[in-house]
Design an enzyme around this catalytic site. Structure first.
Site, PDB file in Angstrom:
ATOM      1  N   GLU A 241       9.967  -4.143   9.977  1.00 41.69           N
ATOM      2  CA  GLU A 241      10.337  -2.901   9.509  1.00 41.69           C
ATOM      3  C   GLU A 241      10.712  -1.917  10.479  1.00 41.69           C
ATOM      4  O   GLU A 241      10.076  -1.769  11.468  1.00 41.69           O
ATOM      5  CB  GLU A 241       8.933  -2.301   8.668  1.00 41.69           C
ATOM      6  CG  GLU A 241       9.307  -0.990   8.016  1.00 41.69           C
ATOM      7  CD  GLU A 241       8.301  -0.344   7.151  1.00 41.69           C
ATOM      8  OE1 GLU A 241       7.312  -1.124   6.852  1.00 41.69           O
ATOM      9  OE2 GLU A 241       8.572   0.942   6.635  1.00 41.69           O
TER      10      GLU A 241
ATOM     11  N   LYS B 215      -1.030  -9.519   3.244  1.00 35.47           N
ATOM     12  CA  LYS B 215      -0.180  -9.036   4.394  1.00 35.47           C
ATOM     13  C   LYS B 215      -1.003  -8.096   5.307  1.00 35.47           C
ATOM     14  O   LYS B 215      -1.809  -7.278   4.769  1.00 35.47           O
ATOM     15  CB  LYS B 215       0.997  -8.341   3.622  1.00 35.47           C
ATOM     16  CG  LYS B 215       1.947  -7.840   4.792  1.00 35.47           C
ATOM     17  CD  LYS B 215       3.156  -7.259   4.387  1.00 35.47           C
ATOM     18  CE  LYS B 215       3.340  -5.865   3.563  1.00 35.47           C
ATOM     19  NZ  LYS B 215       2.914  -4.786   4.418  1.00 35.47           N
TER      20      LYS B 215
ATOM     21  N   ASP C 198       0.747  -1.226  -0.002  1.00 40.69           N
ATOM     22  CA  ASP C 198       0.057   0.096   0.022  1.00 40.69           C
ATOM     23  C   ASP C 198       0.863   1.352   0.011  1.00 40.69           C
ATOM     24  O   ASP C 198       0.557   2.216  -0.048  1.00 40.69           O
ATOM     25  CB  ASP C 198      -1.009  -0.041   1.150  1.00 40.69           C
ATOM     26  CG  ASP C 198      -0.265  -0.224   2.578  1.00 40.69           C
ATOM     27  OD1 ASP C 198       0.866  -0.191   2.606  1.00 40.69           O
ATOM     28  OD2 ASP C 198      -1.068   0.111   3.505  1.00 40.69           O
ATOM     29  N   SER C 199       2.287   1.126   0.024  1.00 40.14           N
ATOM     30  CA  SER C 199       3.078   2.217  -0.303  1.00 40.14           C
ATOM     31  C   SER C 199       2.848   2.782  -1.657  1.00 40.14           C
ATOM     32  O   SER C 199       3.170   3.755  -1.752  1.00 40.14           O
ATOM     33  CB  SER C 199       4.479   1.716  -0.023  1.00 40.14           C
ATOM     34  OG  SER C 199       4.671   0.628  -0.961  1.00 40.14           O
TER      35      SER C 199
END
Ligand code: KIV
Length: 260
Positions: free
Chosen positions: A178, A109, A41-42
């Site tokens: 992350e 994800k 979704d970046s």
């Protein structure tokens, strides 16, 4: 092509490689190159120029996942579940089922640790493969008041290890870690038996993921410390367009070979 079994077995062996992709054209160049492709979704930031990932919708993610799967049919592909589409088990199951029914994605994800383990379990219990995502979670940017590196002290590291164990127990086949200090990411990776895919988490995770437009130098807004730029994409494109404009203005293009 990788599958859930081969991905799980890769732990402790050659590091797994993951790249994001948002469209068919670039995905076709990544096909069969990396072990997995993540439709992150970046894309809301790097493709859509939004300040964060939160306004990406399920429709947008389904659209881009179909494009990526078309371009990279031989690569294990994961669709990021966008913010607000998995707040309870019923909603998560309905929306993740839409991803499986409307795209050929192999997995979804989900961001979250202990607090989201019941959601992951609801999906894995219903034959939907889930990749977890712990540590710095971009979908928490507003509630956390920014992007904060995690694992800076013992208490937070223990919290992350507990998160990772909960995500593993819920049935995830792998998880993204992350923005976590290298030592903490190493301890998390050692504490669980599924592969960890790091981004800004040092060299000791079981694999790495980078956002394609960062590592190929197309995204120019900012460059996080953890990004290695393998290409100066924006410079190359800008120079080529300058050259095209000049060629048209000086009637150098089209040449004889470009005409009928
Ligand atoms: O959205 C995304 O691209 C991601 C990666 C940064 C892991 O979640």
């Amino acid at each position: 092509m990788q599958n859930i079994g081969t991905i799980k077995k890769a732990k402790g062996k050659t590091p797994l490689t993951v790249i994001t992709a948002y469209d068919s054209l670039f995905a076709s160049m990544f096909n069969k190159k990396t072990d997995m492709i993540l439709v992150g979704d970046s894309l809301n930031m790097s493709f859509n120029n939004k300040p964060d990932t939160l306004s990406a919708s399920l429709e947008i993610m389904i659209y881009h996942t179909n494009a990526v799967c078309k371009g990279a049919p031989d690569t294990f592909t994961i669709c990021d579940m966008p913010f607000g589409t998995y707040t309870d088990e019923k909603m998560a199951l309905k929306n993740a089922s839409r991803v499986y029914q409307e795209t050929p994605a192999h997995a979804v994800k989900i961001e979250g640790g202990i607090e989201r383990a019941h959601i992951i379990k609801a999906l894995t219990n219903n034959s939907i493969a889930v990749m977890g995502h712990i540590g710095l979670m971009p979908q928490y940017v507003r509630s956390e008041g920014g992007y904060k590196v995690r694992g800076k002290n013992e208490e937070d590291t223990l919290q992350l290890i507990a998160d990772a164990k909960a995500v593993e127990k819920a049935g995830a086949f792998a998880m993204v870690i992350e923005g976590v200090k290298t030592d903490a990411a190493k301890r998390i990776s050692e504490a669980i038996s599924i592969p960890t895919i790091g981004i800004g988490a040092g060299k000791d995770t079981d694999g790495q993921v980078l956002v394609w437009s960062d590592m190929l130098g197309f995204f120019q807004e900012f460059q996080p410390k953890f990004v290695k730029k393998y290409l100066n994409g924006s410079e190359i494109v800008k120079n080529a367009v300058d050259e095209y404009v000049k060629d048209v203005q000086t009637r150098k293009f089209p040449a004889e070979k470009h005409t009928y």
